[in-house]
Design a protein around this motif. Structure first.
Motif, short mmCIF file in Angstrom:
data_model
loop_
_atom_site.label_atom_id
_atom_site.label_comp_id
_atom_site.label_asym_id
_atom_site.label_seq_id
_atom_site.Cartn_x
_atom_site.Cartn_y
_atom_site.Cartn_z
N LEU A 85 32.21 -6.82 -93.63
CA LEU A 85 32.03 -7.57 -94.87
C LEU A 85 30.88 -8.58 -94.75
N GLU A 86 30.85 -9.30 -93.62
CA GLU A 86 29.80 -10.31 -93.41
C GLU A 86 28.42 -9.65 -93.33
N MET A 87 28.36 -8.52 -92.63
CA MET A 87 27.07 -7.85 -92.45
C MET A 87 26.58 -7.26 -93.77
N LEU A 88 27.50 -6.70 -94.53
CA LEU A 88 27.15 -6.14 -95.83
C LEU A 88 26.69 -7.24 -96.79
N SER A 89 27.26 -8.42 -96.63
CA SER A 89 26.92 -9.56 -97.49
C SER A 89 25.49 -10.04 -97.28
N LEU A 90 24.83 -9.56 -96.22
CA LEU A 90 23.42 -9.90 -96.02
C LEU A 90 22.58 -9.33 -97.16
N TYR A 108 21.17 -10.24 -84.00
CA TYR A 108 20.72 -10.55 -82.63
C TYR A 108 21.95 -10.63 -81.75
N PHE A 109 21.77 -10.22 -80.49
CA PHE A 109 22.90 -10.24 -79.58
C PHE A 109 23.05 -11.63 -78.99
N ASN A 110 24.25 -12.19 -79.10
CA ASN A 110 24.53 -13.51 -78.56
C ASN A 110 25.30 -13.35 -77.25
N LYS A 111 24.64 -13.67 -76.14
CA LYS A 111 25.23 -13.43 -74.82
C LYS A 111 26.51 -14.23 -74.62
N THR A 112 26.54 -15.45 -75.10
CA THR A 112 27.71 -16.30 -74.92
C THR A 112 28.92 -15.69 -75.63
N LYS A 113 28.68 -15.23 -76.87
CA LYS A 113 29.78 -14.64 -77.64
C LYS A 113 30.08 -13.24 -77.15
N GLY A 114 29.06 -12.56 -76.63
CA GLY A 114 29.24 -11.18 -76.18
C GLY A 114 29.24 -10.19 -77.34
N PHE A 115 28.79 -10.66 -78.51
CA PHE A 115 28.75 -9.81 -79.71
C PHE A 115 27.45 -10.08 -80.47
N TYR A 116 27.16 -9.18 -81.39
CA TYR A 116 26.04 -9.42 -82.29
C TYR A 116 26.40 -10.52 -83.28
N CYS A 117 25.42 -11.35 -83.59
CA CYS A 117 25.59 -12.39 -84.61
C CYS A 117 24.53 -12.14 -85.68
N LEU A 118 24.60 -12.91 -86.75
CA LEU A 118 23.76 -12.63 -87.91
C LEU A 118 22.67 -13.69 -88.11
N ARG A 119 21.51 -13.21 -88.55
CA ARG A 119 20.40 -14.10 -88.88
C ARG A 119 20.05 -13.84 -90.34
N ASP A 120 20.16 -14.90 -91.14
CA ASP A 120 20.00 -14.75 -92.59
C ASP A 120 19.07 -15.85 -93.06
N SER A 121 17.92 -15.51 -93.57
CA SER A 121 16.84 -16.44 -93.92
C SER A 121 16.74 -17.59 -92.91
N GLY A 122 16.58 -17.20 -91.65
CA GLY A 122 16.36 -18.17 -90.58
C GLY A 122 17.62 -18.82 -90.02
N ARG A 123 18.71 -18.73 -90.77
CA ARG A 123 19.96 -19.34 -90.28
C ARG A 123 20.72 -18.34 -89.42
N GLU A 124 21.22 -18.83 -88.28
CA GLU A 124 21.95 -17.93 -87.38
C GLU A 124 23.43 -18.27 -87.35
N CYS A 130 27.51 -16.70 -85.95
CA CYS A 130 28.37 -15.68 -85.35
C CYS A 130 29.66 -15.64 -86.16
N LEU A 131 30.45 -14.61 -85.93
CA LEU A 131 31.76 -14.57 -86.57
C LEU A 131 32.66 -15.63 -85.95
N HIS A 132 33.74 -15.94 -86.64
CA HIS A 132 34.72 -16.92 -86.18
C HIS A 132 35.20 -16.58 -84.76
N GLU A 133 35.62 -17.62 -84.04
CA GLU A 133 36.04 -17.40 -82.64
C GLU A 133 37.25 -16.47 -82.51
N SER A 134 37.98 -16.27 -83.60
CA SER A 134 39.12 -15.35 -83.56
C SER A 134 38.67 -13.89 -83.58
N LYS A 135 37.37 -13.67 -83.75
CA LYS A 135 36.84 -12.30 -83.75
C LYS A 135 36.11 -12.06 -82.43
#
Ligand code: A3P
Length: 273
Positions: A36-41, A212-228, A230-235
């Motif tokens: 949902l978040e990715m599609l919302s881009l 972009y891959f976020n090493k700390t989170k271990g998952f891909y996070c989103l970059r949207d008009s310069g703002r970065e 990640c999904l909530h910590e429960s994900k």
């Protein structure tokens, strides 16, 4: 009986609340929030933030379509409204109800390795209990009964994808149900999202640079008009360590159901079986 007369609430700026033209129906823990978040881009997507549970909760369904539309975000006429409620996929009454609202609905289903999904499902409920300071049994206590695999465990049932899929295929043709590979969405989201854009006939506006891959989170996070973000910590939580023999038993159990699912949808997935 259900009230079916409704109006699309109109805002003075020309935006309005619309019934969804596409729904993310599940599966629970498949990666529905990420999808949902990715599609919302995409600028032409207007997404309902929280899970609506219109078709599966009687209290909500009884309120009728006006209630449903009231839960939707304000959007412009060229935009596609989407909501996600992962419980829809496994709720037997839901396919007919969605069909009754819109026969040409385009459905999005995100699936993940069924055994991994069981562990994720357990982890979710474990944390729900932890938050309320309630004790919760170990995963083995759910997975084993009388020394055997406990196939009555709800989380296992939810991973029997072919059973639930059959219910949907009674009402919707296969080409109206796009299946997102949840394991691939974790490892490399962009190609999966491109396929969703094509399925929804959206112009290709989401780019590889939105991820972009976020090493700390271990998952891909989103970059949207310069703002970065990640999904909530429960994900993306760690799953419990399960004894190898037990995990293999679980994977073996899914072998036949997975085969049936692959035949049903004419496609295979890289799941452990
Ligand atoms: P885990 O937390 O078990 O790893 P849902 O949103 O349907 O509840 O699905 C949650 C799952 O989405 C997570 O399960 C995680 O594996 C997956 N996921 C996919 N892409 C993700 C991302 N970019 N960030 C975090 N989690 C992601």
């Amino acid at each position: 009986s259900q009230k079916n007369d409704f109006k699309e609430n109109i805002h003075s700026n020309g935006s309005c609340q619309q019934l969804p033209q596409t729904i993310i129906i599940g599966v629970r823990k498949g990666g529905t929030r990420a999808l949902l978040e990715m599609l919302s881009l995409h600028p032409d997507i207007a997404a309902a933030e929280s899970e609506v549970h219109f078709f599966d909760w009687e209290d909500h369904y009884r309120n009728g379509l006006q209630w449903y539309i009231n839960q939707m975000p304000f959007s412009y006429p060229h935009q596609i409204t989407v909501e996600k409620t992962p419980a829809y996929f496994t709720s037997p009454k839901v396919p007919e109800r969605v069909y009754n609202m819109n026969k040409s609905m385009r459905l999005l289903l995100i699936l993940r390795d069924p055994s991994e999904r069981v562990l994720s499902d357990y982890t979710q409920v474990f944390y729900n209990h932890l938050q309320k300071h309630k004790p919760y049994p170990s995963i083995e206590q759910f997975l084993i009964k009388d020394g055997e695999l406990n196939v009555d465990y709800k989380a296992i049932n939810r991973s029997l994808y072919y059973i639930h899929m059959q219910n949907w295929l009674k009402y919707f043709p296969l080409d109206h149900i796009h299946i997102v590979d949840g394991d691939k969405l974790i490892k490399d989201p962009f190609p999966e999202i491109e396929k969703v854009e094509r399925f929804l006939k959206l112009s290709p506006q989401i780019n590889a640079s939105n991820f972009y891959f976020n090493k700390t989170k271990g998952f891909y996070c989103l970059r949207d008009s310069g703002r970065e973000r990640c999904l909530h910590e429960s994900k993306g939580r760690a799953h419990p360590q399960v004894d190898t023999r037990l995990l293999e038993k679980l994977q073996e159990y899914f072998h036949e159901p997975n085969k049936k699912f692959f035949e049903l949808v004419g496609r295979t997935f890289d799941w452990h079986t």
